[in-house]
Design a protein around this motif. Structure first.
Motif, PDB file in Angstrom:
ATOM      1  N   MET A 913       0.850  -1.190   0.000  1.00 23.59           N
ATOM      2  CA  MET A 913       0.000   0.000   0.000  1.00 23.59           C
ATOM      3  C   MET A 913       0.883   1.237   0.000  1.00 23.59           C
ATOM      4  N   SER A 914       0.698   2.056  -0.998  1.00 20.57           N
ATOM      5  CA  SER A 914       1.580   3.208  -1.130  1.00 20.57           C
ATOM      6  C   SER A 914       0.882   4.311  -1.920  1.00 20.57           C
ATOM      7  N   LYS A 915       1.157   5.536  -1.492  1.00 15.81           N
ATOM      8  CA  LYS A 915       0.530   6.692  -2.121  1.00 15.81           C
ATOM      9  C   LYS A 915       0.786   6.716  -3.629  1.00 15.81           C
ATOM     10  N   SER A 916       2.027   6.373  -4.009  1.00 13.53           N
ATOM     11  CA  SER A 916       2.402   6.489  -5.412  1.00 13.53           C
ATOM     12  C   SER A 916       1.673   5.475  -6.278  1.00 13.53           C
ATOM     13  N   LYS A 917       1.119   4.433  -5.654  1.00 11.02           N
ATOM     14  CA  LYS A 917       0.395   3.433  -6.434  1.00 11.02           C
ATOM     15  C   LYS A 917      -1.111   3.695  -6.417  1.00 11.02           C
ATOM     16  N   PHE A 918      -1.482   4.798  -5.775  1.00  7.81           N
ATOM     17  CA  PHE A 918      -2.895   5.190  -5.679  1.00  7.81           C
ATOM     18  C   PHE A 918      -3.771   4.084  -5.128  1.00  7.81           C
TER      19      PHE A 918
END
Length: 1137
Positions: A913-918
RNA sequence: GCCCUGGUGGUGGAAUUGGUAGACACGCAGGACUUAAAAUCCUGUUCGCCGCAACGCGAGUGCGGGUUCAAUUCCCGCCUGGGGCACCA
């Protein structure tokens, strides 16, 4: 009255804050219970749904224990120092303290939303000077302590000084008198080699272009992950913690704690204790002879990698050596008593084998051999033999001194003086020994004369066909002959560009022959020395002996480089793959022939020790912990450097505040940013800072006594709270944080500062919640653009998943369809200059995708309307084009109902889970939509806490419905309150007590998902029974409190008055759930065929009769007599035919 | 590469010590209530075969073997997802 969760939750959260409902006292009549979550790092991205998983679990358990009558400590704080804030500071110029503060405020707001019962009055931040004052203080205690192996514990360094003053040190070869004569600097250097926190030299991944040190995973294929710049190894002065001294205690301690077996195994493997032998292999070519050497090397014409051209009866020379040591001549005895125990200042060995010769006396430090000639040395033959021997010794780099028996017996003083002089003279000509400092590298010492290896299998000593030395081993530059220098240097350059991780993981076999040979210490067989990246300097001795027939890796290595393989295990080795057996009977193994391998281990070690060429050795894979970082955002070390000596700051000067800097970039020569501050440097303060785990290694103690200004934690308070009873966090901390904090705890215990030596009594691992990413597929234009091309005219076309997939697979229909559409769009846009395209995969925000269906209208608004004019080729091939001017807005598919319901389907993948992967899902939006209680229960309902799983919001409705259904047991939409004081029926009591039992058991064993199910079943059954009785509902609400505290508080206050958080957990009574009969499954040959209800108290005999009389059983028996009837009371019946 | 861990319906998962595989929930399908919708309620839902249905039969817990009266559970071999491997926290 409906379930208005927003009002209820806000009301109770405010109430709890106002009444300080979760403030915990350090004194209580109740038994204590300490529940702790692993320290969160307040990242800028805020909490995502993965974070609260553990917090909810610990919150449930803490609340449950409170209901069970415990005084529960459940604190929260922040591991606030760390790299991301510093990186942000470098990029945006914002002081890490400021961004960290903002992040913390955001975290806090998010956590408050979920209704945790943290005692916020105890909040900690590691970056707060009031906190790190004590981190620095503990560091000083570590600095001022050493590990006394005799006492098996840490002690003040003063006890070590006492020992040195009285006894000197055997291991370090100085006497008490020497110690007194040492300069202060020398004394400090020696003490540094014992301090628990010490300074040494270590290698780091240095990236010149980024001007920073990189972690292993930031180095990919020899270049930095960010930017792709070259990375080299750089030696820097580093602080270390002597955790290796605690290796055995860390292993033993595992037996006293409740960690999962997997966790214990991981820590055990990390510590990596292995018992074996250290063996010294003499070098065949002396490094001292320099250039002259290769000529000899070339002349010798070594026959490949096989046996040398002389053969030795090693057993003979070995036996000779032993016998001669037992029966020395008079002269030898006299000389030995003058040389032994370093009386000359040099260490001599006697009757020491060199290749196939045995020197009478030898000093390996200065390459000096002493021969004492008896009468028989006068014959011509003997003279010749002596000459050969002398020239060989000379070839090897030894200087030989010869004395006659008479000289020794009559003029021993002169003989000893001559020896001493020669030794001193030789010492001057020796290449300077590298003083590596007390760093963790084991590669120092008498390098240059032999290679020391560690092996767990000394029994395979005669199967050694090659040696592999770490490419960074200091020995390498000394032993490589000139004709091999080039390839070796090339290979070392390659290795230098590799991270440790890459080196270990490399499947490809790489390596380089050094041109040098070692000698098997038992039979003098020449062994080629190789270097290869898979041998790391930091492990063992930095060198291994290669036994191809017994070790898979060695076997592959030998095969790859065509090194002949010696088989010492007979039929156990098939020539194709190695066999690591210990059961084989040894062959080709000299004095071990005929011995079973496992027995030979001890025999070899015995001989190694007899001959002083090796010893039994315990080795640990674990290395001392690097404890400094060349960074700004961490605790400064309370250390001053005066004349190269580390001086601790007086404790009264703590905390040593982290100064302000103008730039967060590193200082000169890879030093930390603090080196850029003139005043800091002028005060000669340490410019490194402590690593992230410094503050988190002891924080659990500070929570007990967070405001103490006199001590890190009052002893009485730590005696009361004692160990953390339940520690919850992810397995990603299995070996880092957990081992460090265990070590700190042991140190503090040894120094008498706390009363227990394991910090965490029970450890619960929470799984990770992964993100479920969604992808859209965009046509990417390839083609030639005219110089004046207007890029804004390029249309954006997105194709639905199946079109993309079939396009990738080259299915005609899809390709044509997409081509048609593309050409049409291009034509409309008036573009003719290009016609080729590819389809690229792009992450799309999961929050605008319902399952796999893209919410097209929401997507068009996403990222400031980047895709507002996009055209979509939907799953059924229809096209969803932008509105023409004046056309009324169309509903997106989710508004449903109108027209054809075709959709845009997204691709799916599970990732971190990561911001850059939306793919992050923010708990705030879920709490807003469904309430904190629903959110809490849903996170638990998702599955076992310790299991990793991808997040999927689908399903939260079910939990929300459950709470609404529960609410309806109390309130009717029309009638309002509907609970009553009626007497509960047996059926109702049975439902209740069944649930009490289940909830209690499940909560106790952290099976929160099945507990939530049990609540659902209970509410379903009570609804079916139309039970609205207070007698049933009140205990139910109390039980629910840990899981859904807000709704429970509200209902309890209405139902019974008062605070549910102070209620007592209901008591289970078995009498309400007792059963008198059981519906038994009846199997024929293990397959269930029917069910029969039978009373629980009947005997096997009766059961058999009943079962055989059953119609279905009769049918399956087909008249046969059963061979056997298995009856397990309360479980099942199985009839075997 | 090494160490640890997981793999069960369309989906999340349950089966606590070798004893009825699929509890509970989502989704889906059908129905009730409603002018309609929301909300709520009811029924069905592992797959395949036979059948109007009931009943029944067969297969089935990543794959291939084994132990056992009985295996999701124990053993051996393999495939595969995830975590860690020392400066991300």
């Amino acid at each position: 009255m409906e379930y208005r969760f927003r009002d209820i939750e806000k009301k109770w959260q405010q109430h709890w804050e106002k009444t300080q409902a979760y403030k915990v006292s350090n004194t209580s009549e109740k038994p204590k219970f300490y529940v702790l979550d692993m320290f969160p790092y307040p990242s800028g991205a805020g909490l995502h749904v993965g974070h609260p998983l553990g917090y909810i679990a610990s919150d449930i358990y803490a609340r449950f224990k409170r209901l069970k009558g415990f005084n529960v400590l459940h604190p929260m704080g922040y591991d606030a120092f760390g790299l991301p804030a510093e990186q942000y500071a470098i990029e945006h110029g914002v002081h890490p303290a400021i961004s960290t503060e903002q992040n913390i405020n955001n975290f806090r707001k998010q956590m408050d939303n979920i209704g945790f019962c943290f005692d916020w009055s105890r909040e900690l931040r590691t970056s707060d000077p009031a906190y790190y004052k004590w981190t620095q203080w503990i560091f000083l205690q570590l600095f001022k302590s050493w590990f006394n192996p005799k006492a098996n514990k840490a002690e003040s360094i003063t006890t070590l000084i006492g020992i040195f003053e009285n006894e000197g040190s055997q291991a370090e070869e100085f006497t008490a008198a020497d110690w007194k004569n040492f300069t202060e600097k020398r004394k400090q250097e020696i003490l540094m080699g014992h301090r628990l926190a010490y300074c040494g030299i270590g290698e780091v991944n240095w990236c010149e272009a980024l001007g920073t040190v990189l972690a292993n995973d930031e180095v990919v294929n020899g270049v930095s992950e960010r930017g792709g710049y070259p990375v080299v190894k750089k030696k820097l002065r580093q602080w270390y913690l002597r955790i290796t001294d605690y290796a055995d205690r860390l292993l033993e301690g595992l037996e006293t704690v409740e960690f999962s077996d997997a966790m214990k195994e991981m820590q055990t493997n990390w510590i990596g204790k292995s018992i074996g032998a250290e063996i010294q292999f003499p070098l065949s070519i002396s490094p001292r002879r320099g250039e002259e050497m290769e000529e000899i090397g070339a002349k010798l014409k070594r026959p490949g990698f096989g046996y040398p051209d002389y053969k030795v009866d090693s057993e003979m020379s070995f036996e000779n050596a032993k016998r001669m040591r037992r029966e020395p001549t008079e002269a030898e005895s006299i000389l030995w008593s003058a040389l032994r125990s370093k009386q000359t200042g040099y260490k001599f060995r006697r009757q020491h084998p060199v290749e196939n010769y045995i020197a009478d006396f030898i000093c390996l430090d200065v390459w000096l051999a002493i021969e004492v000639d008896g009468g028989y040395h006068t014959t011509v033959e003997q003279k010749e033999a002596d000459d050969i021997r002398d020239s060989r010794l000379k070839e090897l780099g030894f200087t030989t001194l010869r004395f006659t028996n008479e000289e020794v017996i009559n003029k021993i003083d002169i003989v000893v003086e001559t020896i001493q002089q020669k030794a001193t003279e030789l010492k001057k000509t020796l290449p300077p020994k590298t003083i590596g400092g007390p760093g963790p590298s084991p590669l120092q010492g008498e390098a240059g004369e032999r290679v020391t290896v560690f092996t767990t299998r000394p029994d395979t000593i005669f199967g050694v066909d090659f040696m592999v030395v770490a490419p960074e081993h200091e020995l390498i530059e000394k032993i490589v002959p000139a004709n091999h220098k080039l390839p070796v240097e090339e290979y070392i350059t390659y290795v230098k560009s590799r991270s440790e991780r890459e080196r270990i993981a490399e499947k490809k076999i790489t390596g380089c022959f050094t041109g040098a040979y070692a000698l098997n210490p038992f039979n003098g067989r020449e062994i080629p020395i190789w270097i290869s990246e898979y041998v790391l300097a930091g492990y063992g001795t930095g060198a291994i002996m290669g036994v191809p027939c017994g070790d898979e890796r060695d076997h592959k290595f030998a095969k790859h480089f065509n090194i002949p393989i010696t088989n010492i295990i007979g039929n156990y080795y098939n020539g194709e793959e190695a066999n690591a057996t210990k059961d084989a009977i040894l062959e080709n193994s000299d004095f071990l022939n005929g011995m079973v391998m496992r027995d030979a281990i001890g025999v070899v070690i015995g001989r190694l020790e007899d001959r002083e060429i090796g010893e039994r050795k315990v080795n640990y894979k674990m290395r001392d912990a690097a404890f400094s970082r060349q960074r700004y955002w961490g605790e400064p070390f309370p250390i001053q450097w005066k004349d190269g000596v580390a001086i601790p700051l007086p404790e009264s000067e703590l905390p040593l505040l982290l100064p302000e800097v103008d730039s967060y970039s590193p200082g000169p020569d890879g030093e930390g940013p603090l080196a850029n501050i003139p005043e800091w440097v002028a005060r000669e303060l340490e410019t490194n800072t402590m690593p992230g785990y410094a503050g988190s290694s002891w924080y659990f103690l500070r929570y007990m006594d967070p405001d103490n200004k006199q001590e890190f934690c009052n002893r009485k308070v730590s005696d009361y709270w004692n160990q953390v009873d339940l520690y919850i966090g992810g397995t990603e901390h299995a070996v880092g944080h957990l081992l460090y904090s265990r070590m700190w705890t042991k140190c503090l215990y040894d120094l008498g500062l706390i009363g227990f030596d394991e910090p965490y009594k029970k450890l619960m691992n929470q799984g990770m919640i992964q993100g479920s990413s969604r992808f859209i597929y965009r046509i990417s234009w390839l083609g030639v653009f005219k110089p004046d091309f207007d890029f804004s005219k390029l249309p954006i076309i997105l194709v639905s998943k199946n079109f993309r997939n079939s396009w990738v697979h080259g299915e005609k229909e899809s390709i044509e369809k997409i081509n048609d559409e593309v050409q049409k769009v291009l034509k409309n846009a008036g573009i003719t200059s290009m016609h080729t395209f590819s389809i690229s995969e792009l992450h799309v925000d999961v929050n605008i995708v319902d399952g796999v269906e893209l919410d097209i209208e929401a997507f068009k608004k996403w990222r400031n309307g980047e895709y507002s004019n996009a055209e979509f080729i939907l799953e059924d091939g229809s096209v969803y084009a932008p509105l023409s001017p004046g056309e009324p807005a169309r509903p997106s598919h989710s508004d449903g109902g109108l027209g054809v319901r075709s959709t845009y389907i997204c691709g799916v993948e599970t990732e971190k889970m990561s911001k850059s992967k939306f793919n992050t899902v923010n708990p705030d939006t879920l709490v807003e939509k469904y309430g904190a209680d629903t959110f809490r229960m849903y996170e638990m309902f998702l599955g076992p806490v310790e299991q990793s799983k991808p997040w999927d919001t689908k399903g939260i409705e079910g939990v929300h419905r459950f709470l609404k259904k529960l609410w309806r047991l109390f309130y009717d939409e029309v009638k309002g309150k509907i609970w009553n004081d009626g007497k509960a029926t047996d059926a109702e009591l049975k439902v209740l007590h069944k649930t009490i039992k289940k909830i209690e058991e499940d909560t106790e064993r952290f099976s929160f998902n099945t507990a939530v199910s049990a609540f659902m079943i209970c509410v379903n059954e009570l609804s079916d029974l139309k039970c609205y009785k207070k007698e049933i509902l009140e205990p139910l609400v109390i039980m629910l409190t840990p899981y859904a505290p807000h709704i429970a508080a509200e209902l309890y206050a209405e139902l019974a008055g008062g605070e549910v958080i102070n209620a007592s957990f209901p008591k289970f009574e078995a009498k309400y759930v007792a059963e008198s009969s059981k519906e038994y499954p009846v199997s024929i040959n293990g397959k269930v065929r029917t069910n029969i209800t039978i009373s629980l108290d009947v005997s096997q005999q009766e059961v058999e009769t009943i079962a055989l009389a059953n119609e279905t059983v009769q049918k399956w028996l087909e008249g046969k007599t059963p061979k056997k009837i298995i009856f397990v009371k309360g479980k099942m019946i199985n009839i075997v035919i």
